[in-house]
Design a protein around this motif. Structure first.
Motif, mmCIF file in Angstrom:
data_model
loop_
_atom_site.group_PDB
_atom_site.id
_atom_site.type_symbol
_atom_site.label_atom_id
_atom_site.label_comp_id
_atom_site.label_asym_id
_atom_site.label_seq_id
_atom_site.Cartn_x
_atom_site.Cartn_y
_atom_site.Cartn_z
ATOM 1 N N ILE A 107 2.410 -2.700 -0.412
ATOM 2 C CA ILE A 107 1.370 -2.471 -1.785
ATOM 3 C C ILE A 107 1.651 -0.953 -2.373
ATOM 4 C CG2 ILE A 107 -0.701 -2.569 -2.868
ATOM 5 C CD1 ILE A 107 -1.504 -4.718 -0.752
ATOM 6 N N MET A 108 1.605 -0.181 -1.437
ATOM 7 C CA MET A 108 1.664 1.264 -1.764
ATOM 8 C C MET A 108 3.103 1.760 -2.321
ATOM 9 S SD MET A 108 -1.454 1.402 -1.850
ATOM 10 C CE MET A 108 -1.906 2.853 -2.820
ATOM 11 N N PHE A 109 3.970 1.093 -1.630
ATOM 12 C CA PHE A 109 5.302 1.740 -2.043
ATOM 13 C C PHE A 109 5.653 1.035 -3.451
ATOM 14 C CE2 PHE A 109 9.820 0.802 -2.021
ATOM 15 C CZ PHE A 109 10.557 2.153 -1.571
ATOM 16 N N THR A 110 5.317 -0.257 -3.541
ATOM 17 C CA THR A 110 5.429 -0.894 -4.799
ATOM 18 C C THR A 110 4.561 -0.180 -5.920
ATOM 19 O OG1 THR A 110 5.770 -2.983 -3.802
ATOM 20 C CG2 THR A 110 5.357 -2.960 -6.188
ATOM 21 N N VAL A 111 3.407 0.383 -5.751
ATOM 22 C CA VAL A 111 2.577 1.007 -6.706
ATOM 23 C C VAL A 111 3.010 2.432 -7.110
ATOM 24 C CG1 VAL A 111 0.378 2.203 -6.789
ATOM 25 C CG2 VAL A 111 0.521 -0.079 -6.114
ATOM 26 N N ALA A 112 3.889 2.923 -6.296
ATOM 27 C CA ALA A 112 4.410 4.306 -6.478
ATOM 28 C C ALA A 112 5.556 4.194 -7.606
ATOM 29 C CB ALA A 112 5.042 4.970 -5.489
ATOM 30 N N PHE A 113 6.279 2.888 -7.795
ATOM 31 C CA PHE A 113 6.925 2.833 -8.769
ATOM 32 C C PHE A 113 6.664 2.064 -9.985
ATOM 33 C CE2 PHE A 113 9.488 3.569 -4.837
ATOM 34 C CZ PHE A 113 10.202 4.824 -4.916
#
Length: 168
Positions: A18-24
């Protein structure tokens, strides 16, 4: 320990994803000409990005610690220091990642609903519930593990129990 590590690995892996996706996929989107985020000059956006990075890195660390427990050889000596250390670090990092994930969510919500305090404030208070619930469930075993790993041993009766909290 193995069951805790397995379930916490799943939770940590979900948070990493989730947090990897949110970064972009930043709130407000990107400028079509420059490609930079539209809200990059706002303080709430900086809070959003910093808490997203902390959550990503701490959940990755927790997953690695839990995988270290699951792939351990489970020798007698491992149960004295190595495995408890990994579990303490893993649970602490998982708590940090859940807390910063909720900060990321709250910052994104505040950016998107700027000026609508009547919506933002109750949702931010509700975002605190998972963090409080996780602490309520996981702190007593974590505290006990810290006491038994770093506290006085049964062979040193004169040592003061530095983490003892008397119950009423």
């Amino acid at each position: 320990m193995k069951d805790t590590s397995t379930s916490c690995t799943v939770v940590g892996a979900l948070i990493v994803t989730i947090m990897f996706t949110v970064a972009f996929t930043v709130p407000g989107g990107n400028d079509q000409n420059t490609g930079f985020p539209l809200f990059s000059n706002k303080i709430l956006f900086k809070i959003f990005m910093i808490s997203d990075a902390i959550s990503l890195f701490s959940s990755t660390t927790s997953v690695l610690m839990f995988l270290g427990i699951l792939t351990s050889r489970y020798a007698e000596d491992d149960f004295l220091k190595s495995l408890p250390n990994k579990l303490i670090i893993g649970l602490s990092c998982l708590f940090l990642s859940i807390a910063t994930m909720m900060i990321t969510f709250s910052a994104a919500l505040s950016i998107m609903l700027h000026g609508q305090v009547w919506i933002v404030v109750p949702v931010i208070f509700l975002a605190c519930a998972p963090v409080i619930l996780f602490v309520w469930m996981q702190f007593p075993p974590l505290r006990q593990m810290i006491m038994s790993t770093y506290g006085p041993s049964i062979f040193d009766r004169k040592a003061k129990n530095w983490l003892y909290v008397p119950s009423d």
